[in-house]
Design a protein around this motif. Structure first.
Motif, PDB file in Angstrom:
ATOM      1  N   GLU A 195       0.819  -1.199   0.000  1.00 37.04           N
ATOM      2  CA  GLU A 195       0.000   0.000   0.000  1.00 37.04           C
ATOM      3  C   GLU A 195       0.854   1.250   0.000  1.00 37.04           C
ATOM      4  N   TYR A 234       2.467  14.014  -0.958  1.00 37.39           N
ATOM      5  CA  TYR A 234       1.146  13.389  -0.873  1.00 37.39           C
ATOM      6  C   TYR A 234       1.247  12.220   0.085  1.00 37.39           C
ATOM      7  N   TYR A 235       0.245  12.118   0.981  1.00 32.83           N
ATOM      8  CA  TYR A 235       0.281  11.096   2.024  1.00 32.83           C
ATOM      9  C   TYR A 235      -0.986  10.264   2.013  1.00 32.83           C
ATOM     10  N   ALA A 236      -0.835   9.027   2.427  1.00 36.37           N
ATOM     11  CA  ALA A 236      -2.008   8.213   2.701  1.00 36.37           C
ATOM     12  C   ALA A 236      -2.698   8.773   3.939  1.00 36.37           C
ATOM     13  N   ASP A 237      -4.000   8.662   3.976  1.00 36.82           N
ATOM     14  CA  ASP A 237      -4.752   9.186   5.123  1.00 36.82           C
ATOM     15  C   ASP A 237      -4.300   8.549   6.434  1.00 36.82           C
ATOM     16  N   SER A 238      -3.893   7.297   6.365  1.00 36.17           N
ATOM     17  CA  SER A 238      -3.530   6.570   7.582  1.00 36.17           C
ATOM     18  C   SER A 238      -2.254   7.102   8.241  1.00 36.17           C
ATOM     19  N   LYS A 265      -1.110  10.519   7.543  1.00 39.68           N
ATOM     20  CA  LYS A 265      -1.109  11.981   7.478  1.00 39.68           C
ATOM     21  C   LYS A 265      -1.049  12.567   8.883  1.00 39.68           C
ATOM     22  N   GLY A 266      -0.141  13.525   9.080  1.00 39.07           N
ATOM     23  CA  GLY A 266       0.031  14.160  10.374  1.00 39.07           C
ATOM     24  C   GLY A 266       1.031  13.456  11.269  1.00 39.07           C
ATOM     25  N   ARG A 267       1.422  12.230  10.915  1.00 37.82           N
ATOM     26  CA  ARG A 267       2.397  11.478  11.721  1.00 37.82           C
ATOM     27  C   ARG A 267       3.703  11.248  10.964  1.00 37.82           C
ATOM     28  N   TYR A 314      -4.390  12.200  -6.686  1.00 35.37           N
ATOM     29  CA  TYR A 314      -4.922  10.869  -6.403  1.00 35.37           C
ATOM     30  C   TYR A 314      -3.826  10.025  -5.797  1.00 35.37           C
ATOM     31  N   THR A 315      -4.213   8.911  -5.215  1.00 33.78           N
ATOM     32  CA  THR A 315      -3.268   8.003  -4.585  1.00 33.78           C
ATOM     33  C   THR A 315      -2.487   7.235  -5.646  1.00 33.78           C
TER      34      THR A 315
END
Length: 126
Positions: A46, A59-63, A65-67, A106-107
């Motif tokens: 993933e 660009y980051y995966a939501d899981s 993001k922020g970390r 997009y991802t």
């Protein structure tokens, strides 16, 4: 051919931090974007994050993001992944990837990267 070598993985506790590095080499290395993916046991690979050549787009995966923070040092042909506030669900083999030329709306998919490293294991205990 571009060669990628990851380092920096290890065993940590939940809440800890790690920084992964990926050194790129080879005659074909140029100005394409780079990224990180991960693969947990029994799951598909993933997307985690990607960064443009200039470093200006990320660009980051939501899981994550922020970390997690992706960055690169072009003078060293190296891309980094700073991972903070690690969780057990972050446990996976992390792969560096090179060759992305898509946009950042997009991802990205595995198929959009042309070169891959061997991976580095990250294990987060609870």
């Amino acid at each position: 051919q571009v060669r990628l070598a990851e380092s920096g993985g290890g065993l940590v506790q939940a809440g800890d931090s790690l920084r992964l590095s990926c050194a790129a080499s080879g005659r074909s290395f140029s100005t394409d974007d780079m990224g990180w993916f991960r693969q947990a046991p029994g799951k598909e690979r993933e997307f985690v994050a990607t960064v443009s050549w200039s470093g200006g787009r990320r660009y980051y995966a939501d899981s994550v993001k922020g970390r997690f923070t992706i960055s690169r040092a072009n003078a060293k042909n190296t891309v980094y992944l700073q991972m903070n506030s690690l969780k057990p669900e972050d446990t996976a083999v992390y792969y560096c990837a090179y060759g992305y030329s898509g946009d950042y709306s997009y991802t990205p998919t595995v198929a959009e990267f042309g070169s891959w490293g061997q991976g580095t294991q990250v294990t987060v205990s609870s």
